[in-house]
Design an enzyme around this catalytic site. Sequence first.
Site, PDB file in Angstrom:
ATOM      1  N   LYS A 178     -38.938  76.692  19.096  1.00 12.27           N
ATOM      2  CA  LYS A 178     -39.678  75.684  18.317  1.00 12.27           C
ATOM      3  C   LYS A 178     -39.341  74.266  18.758  1.00 12.27           C
ATOM      4  CE  LYS A 178     -37.348  78.246  16.223  1.00 12.27           C
ATOM      5  NZ  LYS A 178     -36.743  79.298  15.426  1.00 12.27           N
ATOM      6  N   LYS A 232     -41.134  73.186  13.245  1.00 13.97           N
ATOM      7  CA  LYS A 232     -42.151  74.189  12.927  1.00 13.97           C
ATOM      8  C   LYS A 232     -43.380  73.531  12.298  1.00 13.97           C
ATOM      9  CE  LYS A 232     -38.547  77.671  12.288  1.00 13.97           C
ATOM     10  NZ  LYS A 232     -37.591  78.194  11.282  1.00 13.97           N
ATOM     11  N   GLY A 249     -34.347  86.829  12.637  1.00  7.83           N
ATOM     12  CA  GLY A 249     -33.863  88.185  12.845  1.00  7.83           C
ATOM     13  C   GLY A 249     -34.368  88.705  14.177  1.00  7.83           C
TER      14      GLY A 249
END
Lengths: 425, 425
Positions: A102, A202, A299
């Site tokens: 990002k 983001k 994750g």
Amino acid sequence: MNIGILGLGTVGGGVVNVLSKNENEIFARTGEQINVTHGAVKSISEPRICADGNINITEDAFEIVNNPTIDVVLELIGGTTIAKELVIAAINNNKHVITANKALIATHGNELLTLAKEKNVHLLFEAAVAGGIPILKSLEQGLSANKIELVAGIINGTGNFILTEMRDKGRDFADVLKEAQDLGYAEADPTFDVEGIDAAHKLAILASIAFGCELQMDKVSTQGISQISGEDVAFATELNYSIKHLGIAKKVNGELQMRVHPTLIPKTQLLANVDGVMNAVLVKGNAVGPTLYYGAGAGDEATASAVIADLVDIIKETVSHDVLGWKALTEIPNCDPDNIDSVFYLRLLATDKPGALADITTTLAKHNISVESVIQKQIDAQNNAHIAIITNRVSTASLNTAITEIQSHEFIQEDVKIIHVENLD
Amino acid sequence: MNIGILGLGTVGGGVVNVLSKNENEIFARTGEQINVTHGAVKSISEPRICADGNINITEDAFEIVNNPTIDVVLELIGGTTIAKELVIAAINNNKHVITANKALIATHGNELLTLAKEKNVHLLFEAAVAGGIPILKSLEQGLSANKIELVAGIINGTGNFILTEMRDKGRDFADVLKEAQDLGYAEADPTFDVEGIDAAHKLAILASIAFGCELQMDKVSTQGISQISGEDVAFATELNYSIKHLGIAKKVNGELQMRVHPTLIPKTQLLANVDGVMNAVLVKGNAVGPTLYYGAGAGDEATASAVIADLVDIIKETVSHDVLGWKALTEIPNCDPDNIDSVFYLRLLATDKPGALADITTTLAKHNISVESVIQKQIDAQNNAHIAIITNRVSTASLNTAITEIQSHEFIQEDVKIIHVENLD
């Protein structure tokens, strides 16, 4: 289709594992075999979360971006220095690039996307925003009929974990942050997460795709959650709100607002019920109305899910991006932060003298700010009144003028805390 | 790109309106002008919600599907008779077809998709499931790296409106249904909505795309909400659940379960907080984990949003479908309904004699069914005990045997009410 992966850590290892365990499903969807032929790592001897028996491992990532047998490069190293050089080299070698980075896209995306367009290759980054949630594809394709009015997201899982624990267990910020670090959710230096920089990266990407403009990371106004106290969280709950760290992008009167800040939202909103490390993005389109996308924001395998979805799009030639999904980018002026209208939560600590609350509300009224709700408590040994106020909708400039005046009263014991309130309806 | 619309009612009119009001955004995204050149209506003189000055209106829909100047046909008539003939004719004339018709796709989709494949045209139907929510595209593209484990959705807005009103205002089913009809949410014949047939159509489509198998509408076990009483809703609330009408598709031990039924879900689940006419679909992938997609399931412009998104995909050549998004369809055996394991809610009305509850729980225990929660109340003038029980996870067959036995006790005053409980975690 030969793939080279730069970085076989959490995300890179996750990609290898998911490609392996879902090989049959992915083949059924694409009709093509995906081979991870090369991987670059910092140290060949380091332990890895994935089996790498069929992968040529190197410590020289440039070997991969320069290797003519490789069709697609996955940049999963992170950072904006070496990662940028590698992405440029891969594009220059006519390879498609997929990244989960990002920071790289938010800060150098305009340059990199322009280069990719020149070289007629794809540069995709679904995994860079909200992890496994297919939010960029939804904006580009699923909502392509809409003028987007609002994007508001919980896009940093660490921050959401901290705020959720503070609310549900009455814990302090510092205490929960330490646990988040112990659990591996937060970095040793938590600045990017708790001060909103990660969310700002983001949000800049989301806004660019939602509104069809260039990436403008430098125009995101950013405020973290480190100043949120247990008292704010408790007051919010009592007022029927939940405090969430939101990234908000919206176009008002033709001007673009991009802001990351703690926000009180009504408990009845779905976003207020997105808890723990989970992410969610609310998108309002002028045809579809409000929509929401929820899932894991981080994750290994959740992020790998988004990386591989981009890869499948390349294989099936269903990539909807054309420099951020738009054929034509528009220039949208940025909103002056002082001109942003909002409802606000104010928290004040005042010596409990008669008329203190009257003085505060009178000063607010003088600036045309009315009080929608107020709670006053005396809960400390110093006989100070703890006051929480929800205002009506006012301009940031008016509020700031009023607060400066309130702050000058001698009975005000500390800086007035100001937090945005968004009803999101 | 010339478009012919069959049906200029709610959805067709919405498509014309959205194409008009978002002309600039859609052009910026596609680089192409979209012209609605023809529209078919039942009666030319009927009032319409859209401006139709530039549209050639006809009462003969076959004129449109046979018109060689038209590239894409939007079938927005509904039903499975004339709509089917028209779609077949359009495909045979090598036109792409977009439809919002869930009944048509669920019941005739295999045949129609096979024909479209033969003719090398697209047959798209994002709007057929969950209105404006881009759930089919998310399954096909955003989650393409995943083995899907579960799809569970609130996919009928009328039913959700009724259950929400019953819960929040303590109203009766019949009373709220009448209001839903007055508000235009429910048809004069509400069977499709309240008996779960509409939801079953949508679930069959979702399952087919999620699991890569043929459409199997006849294999969906379907139960409506007309038997849910105010007492069930109140008991569910007291037990910390919310009753939602869910469509659930999951693969367990290689077998496909597709079922539509009222379901108790924990209040803490996001799905439990999807209220009123809104829709939401929970999708669990083995890489991404749980994700959720929320938005309006009906309405002129929300449905139009999905129809036009399909159109944009055709224009940009980013359609990911290849007979339901899969290159290769698999055959998945259907699960015997008796073999489905579930937690259950039971409601019993028993003469308040000593040992009644003991007899009930003893019978359950005999069939290895344990009681997780129980509430017993005496609230009626007949001195009958009202009992609600949450069981452990058991097979449907065991439960049915136990219930038959319980039912034979003379102190049981009416049929035992059985509702599925899903924790969705």
